[in-house]
Write a protein that holds these residues in place. Structure first.
Motif, PDB file in Angstrom:
ATOM      1  N   MET A 124       0.881  -1.177   0.175  1.00  0.00           N
ATOM      2  CA  MET A 124       0.056   0.005   0.055  1.00  0.00           C
ATOM      3  C   MET A 124       0.838   1.203   0.012  1.00  0.00           C
ATOM      4  N   TYR A 125       2.000   1.243   0.643  1.00  0.00           N
ATOM      5  CA  TYR A 125       2.940   2.359   0.521  1.00  0.00           C
ATOM      6  C   TYR A 125       3.185   2.874  -0.632  1.00  0.00           C
ATOM      7  N   ALA A 126       3.669   1.997  -1.735  1.00  0.00           N
ATOM      8  CA  ALA A 126       3.771   2.375  -3.210  1.00  0.00           C
ATOM      9  C   ALA A 126       2.663   2.496  -3.860  1.00  0.00           C
ATOM     10  N   GLY A 127       1.623   1.689  -3.515  1.00  0.00           N
ATOM     11  CA  GLY A 127       0.376   1.721  -4.281  1.00  0.00           C
ATOM     12  C   GLY A 127      -0.182   3.141  -4.083  1.00  0.00           C
ATOM     13  N   LEU A 128      -0.447   3.606  -2.993  1.00  0.00           N
ATOM     14  CA  LEU A 128      -1.020   5.171  -2.799  1.00  0.00           C
ATOM     15  C   LEU A 128      -0.179   6.182  -3.208  1.00  0.00           C
ATOM     16  N   THR A 129       1.214   5.872  -3.328  1.00  0.00           N
ATOM     17  CA  THR A 129       1.934   6.831  -4.021  1.00  0.00           C
ATOM     18  C   THR A 129       1.854   6.978  -5.463  1.00  0.00           C
ATOM     19  N   HIS A 130       1.466   5.864  -6.136  1.00  0.00           N
ATOM     20  CA  HIS A 130       1.065   5.820  -7.304  1.00  0.00           C
ATOM     21  C   HIS A 130      -0.315   6.428  -7.840  1.00  0.00           C
ATOM     22  N   GLY A 131      -1.247   6.387  -6.922  1.00  0.00           N
ATOM     23  CA  GLY A 131      -2.376   7.203  -6.931  1.00  0.00           C
ATOM     24  C   GLY A 131      -2.330   8.577  -6.967  1.00  0.00           C
ATOM     25  N   ALA A 132      -1.364   9.136  -5.896  1.00  0.00           N
ATOM     26  CA  ALA A 132      -1.286  10.488  -5.644  1.00  0.00           C
ATOM     27  C   ALA A 132      -0.357  11.045  -7.027  1.00  0.00           C
ATOM     28  N   TYR A 133       0.593  10.157  -7.429  1.00  0.00           N
ATOM     29  CA  TYR A 133       1.304  10.537  -8.614  1.00  0.00           C
ATOM     30  C   TYR A 133       0.278  10.729  -9.895  1.00  0.00           C
ATOM     31  N   SER A 134      -0.778   9.847 -10.109  1.00  0.00           N
ATOM     32  CA  SER A 134      -1.439   9.834 -11.309  1.00  0.00           C
ATOM     33  C   SER A 134      -2.291  11.210 -11.111  1.00  0.00           C
ATOM     34  N   ALA A 135      -2.705  11.486 -10.097  1.00  0.00           N
ATOM     35  CA  ALA A 135      -3.614  12.766  -9.892  1.00  0.00           C
ATOM     36  C   ALA A 135      -2.777  14.067 -10.004  1.00  0.00           C
ATOM     37  N   ILE A 136      -1.653  14.224  -9.455  1.00  0.00           N
ATOM     38  CA  ILE A 136      -0.633  15.297  -9.798  1.00  0.00           C
ATOM     39  C   ILE A 136      -0.302  15.315 -11.217  1.00  0.00           C
ATOM     40  N   HIS A 137       0.226  14.170 -11.859  1.00  0.00           N
ATOM     41  CA  HIS A 137       0.298  14.214 -13.269  1.00  0.00           C
ATOM     42  C   HIS A 137      -0.629  14.596 -14.024  1.00  0.00           C
TER      43      HIS A 137
END
Length: 592
Positions: A124-137
């Motif tokens: 979940m640590y990396a998974g949530l980061t990917h979700g935040a990355y996608s929104a910022i991107h």
């Protein structure tokens, strides 16, 4: 200690013989040769088996600890996170402009299953980061993307999503966190958020929070919500870390499962934040990545079912208990293995039929996400949006159910913590709740997605099934064993949809009372379609004499079980739906 082995053969089968990704014209898919995906998945499987899985029980037993305002993760987590990061796994499908590898999301989804099955809390640590990355991107300015994304791609900085507040969960229109504009263009964020997964930890140099808040003077309700980037530690224009921001962890929640992931109460006391996207358009920005995020949660339901099934199947082969009613099958031993008993086989086949069908369903969904991201296809986006509530809701409901059945195979030993089955059940349970509780998924499916674009995408699904049945009807054996049950399930699903259209206009409760059954009915039909496609691929391989014949024969036998024993549940779902709202709504509230 529980076992975990990456299902590499099945992943390869789905990717290359069922979905045939290597033949797709989608950008990036030309790289997805069988040799390439096999090499990637083999390495990912080793990492999952040898590094993540041994820490699963450690994380469950130790949990996270809040010390002097900093969250400490379980023993071994930081070293494992370093290994994950150093291998470049966190940026597999991220934008090369920010340090990612630019691979298709379908490959990232396949790799993600291995990670979440071996250690859901750690993943979940990396998974949530990917979700935040996608929104910022998708929504942030170029300057903000340049400042934050490169180190989020590498997970040197991790990310979170901050939506829920103590007084509001699903109803975000009630949120109170406010964002005061500053002269320099930033905002001061003040408020409290709860249930923030990976809200703080000791495995990264910074945590980048995405926070929903309201700018004073904006519209009321959800139309006044904006999205903000709020770093734990301030970041200079040169990318260097500066002073701590005005935010803190108020407490760590004590939870039923996923103990290795820090679920935090986050306090924002005039913390500096930066607007991500347009003012008052925060929900739109957040929902940009909802399809991806809910696909990921569906994968969590699948992952826990996979690892629980692997252990239950191994136990059933090894544990001696009783004799087969048809005569001893282990005459030299004191008893026969559990696997000889029909009810044990029923539970195992329920699990096996689910995990293999769900794997194909999730990967199919990932190809639609790739299609939309790379080509902008509205048809792909519409179909995926229709199916996402099913992927999230059905896969997590059935994933939990599968974990419980796996625990049941162990009998009393399944209730003992040292066997590990309890953890799979407890970890799987949260996936039914967060990222939109499954009741909300069912309401979204019936209340919004069916009618989206005038019902275009729902009708496209039915046409897809109809064309598939017609194109493959010449094979009599396939028709009897797979196509006819799929056709019957699809007709039940269409009948339920017609009922909603007719009765729902007069009484909306008539539709909403049947929404959960409809979501499950849709799940049965979607997995039935996947099983029929897998049956065609397995039969073709057997006819050609290529590959592992035992693998393909087992695939067909499991598919026949799904069609004979699980697909008929659509009839029960339909009967419940057509009973209308009265059985659900007639009892007075005070009588409960």
């Amino acid at each position: 200690m529980p076992i975990y082995n990456a299902p590499l053969n099945d992943l390869g089968f789905v990717l290359h013989e069922v979905l045939k990704v290597q033949d797709s014209a989608l950008p990036g898919y030309e790289d997805l040769t069988a040799d390439f995906t096999s090499a990637v998945l083999e390495e990912a499987g080793k990492l999952a088996r040898d590094v993540f899985a041994p820490l699963n029980e450690v994380g469950d037993r130790q949990g996270c600890v809040l010390e002097n305002g900093v969250v400490r993760t379980p023993e071994g987590f930081k070293a494992a996170f370093d290994t994950l990061r150093e291998g470049g796994w966190t940026g597999l499908d991220c934008d090369p402009d920010y340090g990612g590898q630019g691979m298709p999301h379908v490959l990232s989804t396949a790799v993600g299953e291995l990670s979440v099955a071996s250690n859901m809390a750690f993943n979940m640590y990396a998974g949530l980061t990917h979700g935040a990355y996608s929104a910022i991107h998708a929504h942030a300015s170029d300057a903000l993307k340049a400042k934050f994304l490169p180190k989020m791609v590498t997970c040197e900085w991790t990310g979170t999503m901050n939506l829920t507040e103590p007084h509001c969960g699903t109803d975000l229109g009630l949120l109170r966190t406010r964002a005061e504009p500053q002269d320099d263009g930033s905002y001061k964020i003040t408020g409290q958020k709860i249930f923030i997964s990976a809200g703080d930890h000791d495995m990264a140099d910074n945590v980048i929070h995405l926070v929903l808040a309201k700018i004073p003077g904006g519209p009321e309700g959800v139309k006044g919500i904006s999205l903000f980037i709020v770093p734990k530690i301030m970041v200079g224009d040169d990318g260097a870390l500066g002073a701590a921001n005005n935010l803190s962890v108020g407490k760590l929640e004590e939870k039923m499962g996923i103990h290795g992931n820090a679920t935090c109460v986050m306090n924002y006391d005039g913390a500096t934040g930066y607007l991500c996207g347009d003012a008052h358009k925060g929900l739109r920005a957040m929902f940009t990545m909802m399809n991806e995020a809910r696909l990921g949660v569906g994968l969590q339901g699948l992952g826990q079912a996979v690892v629980a099934y692997q252990n239950a199947a191994a136990y059933a082969q090894d544990r001696l208990q009783g004799r087969a009613v048809t005569g001893a099958e282990n005459p030299d031993g004191p008893a026969d293995p559990l696997i000889v008993h029909p009810d044990i086989r029923r539970m195992l086949l329920d699990q096996k039929a689910f995990v293999e069908g769900a794997r194909a369903f999730a990967l199919w969904g990932a190809t639609m996400l790739d299609d939309y991201k790379s080509t902008g296809s509205k048809d792909a986006d519409g179909m995926l949006s229709l199916l996402i509530p099913v992927i999230k809701g059905y896969l997590t409901d059935k994933g939990f159910d599968s974990a419980v059945k796996a625990q049941q195979v162990f009998g009393g030993h399944g209730y003992i913590e040292e066997q590990g089955m309890s953890q799979f059940v407890r970890d799987a349970r949260i996936a039914m709740i967060y990222e939109g509780a499954n009741g909300i998924q069912a309401l979204d499916l019936v209340g919004r997605k069916l009618a989206s674009d005038g019902g275009k995408h729902a009708m496209a699904f039915f046409e897809m099934v109809k064309d598939f049945l017609k194109d493959n009807a010449a094979d009599a054996e396939l028709k009897e064993q797979f196509l006819d049950p799929l056709k019957a399930g699809s007709k039940d699903l269409q009948a339920a949809m017609m009922y909603f259209m007719q009765a729902g206009m007069k009484d909306p409760n008539a539709a909403l009372a049947g929404s959960n059954d409809f979501m499950h009915m849709f799940g049965h039909v979607a997995l039935g379609l996947m099983w029929a496609r897998m049956a065609i691929a397995a039969k073709a391989a057997l006819d050609a004499g290529t590959g592992d014949a035992a693998f393909y024969k087992a695939k067909l036998a499991t598919g026949r079980y799904f069609m004979a024993r699980i697909m008929p549940e659509t009839q029960l779902n339909l009967a419940r739906i057509m009973s209308g709202a009265a059985p659900v709504m007639d009892l007075p509230a005070e009588a409960f």
